[in-house]
Design a protein around this motif. Structure first.
Motif, mmCIF file in Angstrom:
data_model
loop_
_atom_site.group_PDB
_atom_site.id
_atom_site.type_symbol
_atom_site.label_atom_id
_atom_site.label_comp_id
_atom_site.label_asym_id
_atom_site.label_seq_id
_atom_site.Cartn_x
_atom_site.Cartn_y
_atom_site.Cartn_z
ATOM 1 N N UNK A 38 0.956 -1.065 0.150
ATOM 2 C CA UNK A 38 -0.013 0.235 -0.001
ATOM 3 C C UNK A 38 0.414 1.238 -0.060
ATOM 4 N N UNK A 39 1.964 1.084 0.359
ATOM 5 C CA UNK A 39 2.965 2.534 1.047
ATOM 6 C C UNK A 39 3.484 2.760 -0.534
ATOM 7 N N UNK A 40 4.011 1.666 -1.146
ATOM 8 C CA UNK A 40 4.351 1.799 -2.789
ATOM 9 C C UNK A 40 3.418 2.175 -3.352
ATOM 10 N N UNK A 43 0.740 7.407 -3.544
ATOM 11 C CA UNK A 43 1.090 8.670 -4.141
ATOM 12 C C UNK A 43 2.006 9.770 -2.938
ATOM 13 N N UNK A 44 3.080 10.309 -3.197
ATOM 14 C CA UNK A 44 4.159 10.376 -1.919
ATOM 15 C C UNK A 44 3.152 11.882 -1.033
#
Length: 61
Positions: A38-40, A43-44
């Motif tokens: 999910x973190x990959x 979006x930043x």
């Protein structure tokens, strides 16, 4: 005979506990993998570590 039965009961109990621990560890690995995925894909996000006008400590009086 009694000691053997106690040994068998304890052995079965230890096997059940080991299986529970394996399942818990597997679930934890799955949750961590899902978070990484999910973190990959996310979006930043903005950093919450502070900016140029923000200080970590308040001023002394």
């Amino acid at each position: 005979m009694f000691a053997y039965e106690l040994h068998e009961l304890r052995s079965a109990e230890l096997r059940r506990l080991a299986e529970q621990e394996r399942l818990a560890a597997e679930a934890l690995r799955g949750r961590r993998a899902a978070r990484r995925t999910a973190s990959r894909e996310a979006p930043e996000a903005e950093s919450h570590s502070g900016g140029p006008g923000r200080h970590r400590f308040t001023r002394a009086a």
